[in-house]
Scaffold this active site. Sequence first.
Site, mmCIF file in Angstrom:
data_model
loop_
_atom_site.group_PDB
_atom_site.id
_atom_site.type_symbol
_atom_site.label_atom_id
_atom_site.label_comp_id
_atom_site.label_asym_id
_atom_site.label_seq_id
_atom_site.Cartn_x
_atom_site.Cartn_y
_atom_site.Cartn_z
ATOM 1 N N GLY A 50 0.803 -1.214 0.000
ATOM 2 C CA GLY A 50 0.000 0.000 0.000
ATOM 3 C C GLY A 50 0.840 1.268 0.000
ATOM 4 O O GLY A 50 2.001 1.290 -0.411
ATOM 5 N N SER A 51 0.247 2.340 0.520
ATOM 6 C CA SER A 51 0.820 3.683 0.388
ATOM 7 C C SER A 51 2.131 3.881 1.117
ATOM 8 O O SER A 51 2.764 4.932 0.980
ATOM 9 C CB SER A 51 -0.191 4.713 0.896
ATOM 10 N N ALA A 52 2.566 2.928 1.917
ATOM 11 C CA ALA A 52 3.851 3.063 2.609
ATOM 12 C C ALA A 52 5.009 3.242 1.632
ATOM 13 O O ALA A 52 6.060 3.769 2.005
ATOM 14 C CB ALA A 52 4.100 1.849 3.499
ATOM 15 N N VAL A 53 4.825 2.842 0.353
ATOM 16 C CA VAL A 53 5.909 2.961 -0.628
ATOM 17 C C VAL A 53 5.939 4.327 -1.310
ATOM 18 O O VAL A 53 6.805 4.578 -2.152
ATOM 19 C CB VAL A 53 5.801 1.868 -1.720
ATOM 20 N N LYS A 54 5.041 5.218 -0.960
ATOM 21 C CA LYS A 54 4.901 6.467 -1.721
ATOM 22 C C LYS A 54 6.113 7.389 -1.610
ATOM 23 O O LYS A 54 6.304 8.265 -2.460
ATOM 24 C CB LYS A 54 3.627 7.191 -1.310
#
Length: 683
Positions: free
Chosen positions: A378-382
């Site tokens: 999810g968005s943790a890689v943004k």
Amino acid sequence: MIKEKMKKTHVPFRLNILFLFVFLLFSILILRLGMIQIVQGEDFERISEQTENVTAKSSAPRGKMYDRYGRVIVDNEPTFTLTYIRNQNTKQEERLEVARKLASFIEMDTDKVTERDLKDFWIMTRPEKAKAKLSEEEWEELESKKAYRLQIDRINEEDLKEITSDKDELKIAAIKRQMDSGYALSSQSIKKGLTREEIAQVSENLEDLPGVDISPDAERVYPYDETMETMFGNLGQIPKESLDAYTMKGYDNNDLVGISYLEKQYEDLLRGQKSMKKYVTDKSGKPIGEPEVIPGKRGNDLVLTVDIDLQQELETILEEELRKARARGNPYADRAYAIGMDPDTGEILAFGGTKYSSEDNEYIEYSYGTLSEAYEMGSAVKGASVLTGYETGVIGHGTTLYDTPISIPATKDKASYANLGWVNDVEALERSSNVYMFRIAMMMAGYDYVPNTSGIPWDPSTFNDVRYHFNQFGLGNKTGIDMPIETTGINGGIQQIGNLMDLMIGQFDTYTPLQMAQYISTIANDGKRIQPHFLKEVHEASNVDGLSNIIVDQFDTNVMNHIQMSQSDINRVQNGLWRVTNASNGTATKYFKGTDFTHAGKTGTAEVKFGRDNNIDGFNLTFVGYAPYEDPEIALAVVVPSLSSDRNESVNKDIARRLFKAYFDLKDEPKPAASIEEKEKEE
């Protein structure tokens, strides 16, 4: 004339002296040869037939493992092992007689006795019945090996019940099996962990038990019970496929070696040096005289990077927060992972996983999932997505994009959790805008988006471009952790433009919790991808309690690569991550209020399907972050996969906050002296 006569008589005299001297030498030589041949011949013949063998070896304790502050976390418990060494000319009947005697002195586990073991034992102990399994014609026609195989085939269950129904005879068979598993003049373990009574009984009867001995030994024990036990690894028999490699290193076939995780990774360091008995034997294999004893040595001690107190806190927090999530109506909250590492050195400070066991209705230690399980994060890689946008030039500092749903034909609308309107790069991180990342992907691919329009060209190679930049953080690559195995996750390949957009928000390729820890550490330390590791130092084994002061080796910080992004780009993303946990619109701000340390991070919520038939809609919840913000000491990755509740579930943030707090609380506590020298100074 007189002079000439004197000269003639002088020469023969000298020759006579010389001849006499030579005669005496030959006489002495003949006499000596006679003595050797006649008087000492038998002795020298026996000596010439002797052979020297260095074969009988006794196991040596393995090295211990300590935490970073010198506390023993893997120890050796002294024990005694019953061993057997057989001569080359020892007969089967003699070994059977020893086994029968031993059976009256010791208890023996019979679980390892195989059907083939029982059949061999049956033939040996019932020769007449065994002979009757073949006809006279078969005995005459068949070679001995073929006849034996036919005997084995014809032994039935009723025959074997004669042994299995008699506990005493089954015990004898188990002992005999162990005695036969070694080879001539090798020390074979019969039973480990002898009781005091067994030691006394055997010791009193050693004269009647040729080849039997009692040797000091050690077994692995874990002072902190199941804490991190999985990652320490197990010991076992040498795998068949690796036997040649181990033999070349001086191992014996029956040695126990590390077969998983740290025990396997550092086998060469932990392995002890065996004590040996150096025998001189005659041609028949019978030892002559007393053996020369070469003492052994315990293996080296490892100092690991983990703080065992923080490790215990981590495992407790994971279980407690999962139980809370289940109590909030999340029946599928069955596992969670967390890693804390020093972003500057790669040292693993704490590392764990917890998994629900339906059989026991308990949570069990599941640390290896941090290496072997991969999920959509999810968005943790943004943070990597925005830095990729900078590096490829499609966005710059302060670039604003409009956050509204994106409509692609034959695809569900792609949107953020809310319509966020105009957002810039740091706001996109603070508020976790999916659309901002989608638009970075579309611009990189040259996709001139028009709502609900099909056939718009785009460059599929952009998948590789995104992964190239993500790989610099360790996402999709092996981290280099000092473990024998780790997975890299699943690369989804090259598919549709919508999948490329999903890749940018962590919902296409999968990554491991460890990769996420390396990724956030790379951002925290200004762009260096550091190899994570468990080993801190190697110390020479000490003869007393505690670490010796002699350091054999140590693990140096290894920078695997520097990311290509500029320092100003990294600083910009760091500011966006600070806003996630501190700014008014930060997705994790309310969970980190009131802390007495500064922090930064990124939450993640990946929509997934799970269950046996992928029929359950749910979320993977993640968090990556570091603290203190100004000078990071610890980077965290938290992964809680496959939750069925709504996306506002807080378990990932709750775990992260508690772990940060535990680290700083424990940091202020006094630490024990690690080495013997330090302990002596304290005293």
